[in-house]
Scaffold this active site. Structure first.
Site, PDB file in Angstrom:
ATOM      1  CG  HIS A 216      -2.208  -0.971   0.943  1.00 16.78           C
ATOM      2  ND1 HIS A 216      -3.563  -0.706   1.225  1.00 16.78           N
ATOM      3  CD2 HIS A 216      -2.184  -2.116   0.012  1.00 16.78           C
ATOM      4  CE1 HIS A 216      -4.161  -1.722   0.770  1.00 16.78           C
ATOM      5  NE2 HIS A 216      -3.584  -2.653   0.322  1.00 16.78           N
ATOM      6  CB  SER A 220      -2.037  -2.671  -7.096  1.00 20.19           C
ATOM      7  OG  SER A 220      -2.586  -2.876  -5.877  1.00 20.19           O
ATOM      8  CE  LYS A 244     -11.382  -7.528 -12.940  1.00 19.47           C
ATOM      9  NZ  LYS A 244     -10.720  -6.392 -13.788  1.00 19.47           N
ATOM     10  CG  ASP A 245     -10.322  -9.166  -5.229  1.00 18.14           C
ATOM     11  OD1 ASP A 245     -10.096  -8.949  -6.597  1.00 18.14           O
ATOM     12  OD2 ASP A 245      -9.556  -8.425  -4.470  1.00 18.14           O
ATOM     13  CD  GLU A 288       0.282 -33.790  -0.158  1.00 19.78           C
ATOM     14  OE1 GLU A 288      -0.732 -33.290   0.144  1.00 19.78           O
ATOM     15  OE2 GLU A 288       0.583 -34.897  -0.840  1.00 19.78           O
TER      16      GLU A 288
END
Lengths: 413, 261
Positions: A216, A220, A244-245, A288
């Protein structure tokens, strides 16, 4: 924070609190008003997805920890008790177990997005480094967590991975005994792995807070990789990015739910349903899926010490990416050559993962060597050299320019 | 959004391919004869166990398998899921003895098993089990279907139980082992366990080898994964809810973004 005029909160309790401890102003600034480039695509949702995965893992993990017993004689049956007798224990455990895979899936995409759009470049180097640190902590957490059910793969994964440290000259054996708390993987090992598995997620939370704080400051990045120039280039985080997220999160959640409810053991090795047995080694010990590329790198190198260095180097090299890439252009949209080498890198990483699942025999070893060479070559040769020789395509003037395409204004390219 | 950003789609596909196709393929071990897929009722999105078959499967386990194989993660009370009444379960449990204690005098004592007890194991420990079985350890069956997931799970159990035969001429069978077409190396320590009409099903069904194999395989699938039915039921609701939620979120997002496009 202090520069902003104090936002108006109508609720008197909120106002009273906020004047004394500006939590509400802070949340408002960072999660409502936070100006986000208007051209961010769905790749940018994976940060939010990863954050929520972390919280979900902690929530389910806490409840599992209340029923789990970290003792070699009881760990396996306590997990069976969770699966069979604890109310909705099977649900908590399948969410948690598959959550690790989903978390890594989200983080790998998040990481790749950072690489493709050059989010690690100035002024976001520290942001990237903190991110790689989270990735490293996640690996430690996932590994210690995988040991807890004390199945065959748990036990043998713990043995193989802790034994890596024995490759260190002079003090290797002592370090391994120190990690084990004894002379083999045994009760003290399981007990401390449980403690670490409980502790590390909270360390991750702390680093995530730093990661978000570091994000921040410069704000971004965006798919064009250019700086925000005016208010026209950004949108407030809420409701634009949150809506959107949410969409991305729900799609992700559907995929996650399908795995949890319809294929809960699909990503699991069947041998882990067999209780740990130090006297019987499984035919193939495989980690894994999210560790397989690194496992392939380890096995590609015939010397144990060099193999271990390459394994850790494969992760550590990510820390140096901001300094290896000399190109001023961030986004691969404007890097016609680098883009293809980066895609080849993705193919290479997936290929390495596939090789990691194969037995250590020819032709897989040769292929793994070639793929390992490309993995490191990409970071150490291709990235620095292309940064100098590549001719990037012209960048757009501003973010809003290509988005708010107007007929009158000609495009920069 | 997908049309404009194929990049997103590609990488998603790449990772999905990796997670779903390549990664699990590693667990597929080499098999002998192919294991045929059986039409289990518990397969599929709406799949559920066949209760009558589960009860018959329990009878097969109880009268045949239980002489060598333990089922240590199951309690007698779990049989309620199969449709047995509490009184029936208490009676089933009471046939077996468990060691309990110490009592007030410090002595261990035997008592009849209760519904809250775990299934009583046929042998006191692994060593006793090996001694009674020519050195071979009959595995616990609580998770056998999960452990064999890579080889076909319940399909493998069925194929194994119906896969016994005389060895071919060319095959040299070690004395004490039996020939089985699906077992690794074709030689298995467990002698053929099932024979036509060896038990009398309480529901009158004819006890053919195939019938018993199918019933006990289903019973063991349930023992490995007792939450299967509840899981699928909740899963369907979760996916439907999320899909509806997606539609709402999609409409909301489109409306919000309409202001800036």
């Amino acid at each position: 924070m202090s520069k902003n005029p104090p936002p108006l909160f109508r609720n008197p309790v909120v106002r009273w609190l906020d004047e004394r401890l500006p939590l509400f102003s802070m949340l408002r600034k960072e999660y409502i008003d936070y100006p986000t480039p208007r051209n961010v695509n769905y790749f940018w949702s994976f940060g939010a997805i990863a954050t929520l995965m972390l919280l979900l893992m902690i929530a389910t993990g806490l409840m599992l920890a209340m029923q789990y017993t970290p003792h070699v004689d009881m760990a396996f049956s306590s997990v069976q008790r969770i699966m069979r007798d604890v109310n909705y224990g099977w649900l908590l455990r399948t969410i948690h177990m598959n959550g690790a895979s989903m978390f890594f899936f989200a983080v790998y995409i998040h990481l790749y997005r950072g690489m493709y759009y050059g989010s690690y470049k100035k002024p976001r180097e520290l942001l990237w480094i903190l991110g790689v640190l989270i990735f490293l902590l996640m690996m430690a957490t996932a590994f210690t967590g995988y040991v807890l059910p004390w199945g065959q793969m748990s036990y043998w994964a713990a043995t193989v991975i802790t034994n890596l440290f024995s490759a260190i000259p002079w003090i290797g054996e002592d370090i391994v005994q120190f990690l084990w708390g004894g002379f083999s993987v045994d009760n003290p090992t399981l007990n401390r792995f449980f403690v670490l598995h409980f502790l590390l997620p909270f360390v991750i939370v702390a680093v995530v807070v730093l990661h978000v704080a570091a994000l921040h400051v410069p704000g971004s990045n965006n798919p064009d990789g250019i700086e925000v120039k005016s208010k026209r280039d950004t949108l407030p985080f809420h409701p634009y990015i949150t809506s959107k997220d949410s969409l991305a999160l729900i799609v992700f959640g559907i995929g996650y739910a399908v795995i949890v409810f319809y294929a809960p053991n699909y990503l699991n090795h069947p041998d882990n349903a067999i209780p740990a047995n130090p006297l019987s080694t499984p035919e193939h010990i495989v980690p894994e899926w999210y560790f397989l590329p690194f496992y392939a790198i380890l096995r590609a190198i015939p010397n144990k010490l060099l193999g271990v260095i390459a394994l850790f180097g494969g992760v550590a090299i990510l820390f140096f990416l901001p300094f290896l890439d000399r190109s001023k252009v961030r986004s691969c949209r404007y890097r016609p050559l680098y883009r293809w080498f980066l895609w080849l890198f993705v193919v290479d990483a997936v290929f390495l993962g596939w090789l990691g699942s194969k037995p250590a025999e020819e032709p897989y070893i040769l292929w793994a060597r070639l793929a390992t060479a490309y993995y490191f070559g990409f970071f150490l040769v291709i990235t620095p050299v292309l940064g100098i020789v590549e001719r990037p395509r012209p960048l757009p003037v501003s973010i809003s320019e290509p988005v708010l395409k107007t007929a009158s204004r000609p495009r920069a390219s | 959004m997908m049309k404009r950003k194929p990049l997103f789609l590609y990488s998603l596909l790449c990772s999905l391919l990796w997670a779903c196709v390549l990664a699990p393929s590693l667990s597929l071990a080499a098999e002998q004869a192919t294991v045929a897929k059986q039409p289990w009722s518990f397969r599929g999105i709406f799949g559920s166990f066949d209760k009558a078959s589960l009860r018959r499967g329990y009878e097969v386990y109880d009268q045949v398998c239980a002489s060598c194989h333990s089922l240590r993660f199951l309690h007698y009370r779990d049989l309620e899921t199969l449709g047995y009444s509490r009184a029936q379960i208490a009676a089933l449990a009471a046939r077996l003895e468990v060691e309990d204690g110490p009592n007030d005098e410090g002595e261990m004592f035997s008592r009849a098993a209760l519904p809250s007890d775990r299934f009583v194991a046929p042998f006191a420990n692994d060593e006793a089990a090996r001694t009674a079985n020519l050195g071979a350890l009959p595995p616990d069956l609580s998770l056998i279907v999960a452990q064999l997931a890579g080889k076909g799970g319940a399909d493998f159990i069925y194929a194994l139980l119906t896969g016994y035969s005389e060895p071919p001429e060319s095959f040299e069978l070690t004395p004490g082992l039996s020939y089985n077409k699906v077992f690794k190396g074709n030689a298995i320590a467990m002698p053929a366990p099932l024979f036509e009409d060896m038990i009398a099903y309480s529901d009158g069904e004819k006890a053919s080898v195939e019938r018993m194999a199918r019933d006990v395989a289903q019973f063991l699938a349930w023992a490995s994964d007792p939450s299967l039915e509840q899981r699928k039921r909740i899963g369907l609701r979760v996916v439907i809810f999320l899909t509806l939620f997606f539609v709402v979120a999609f409409l909301y997002k489109r409306r919000v973004w309409a202001r800036v496009r």
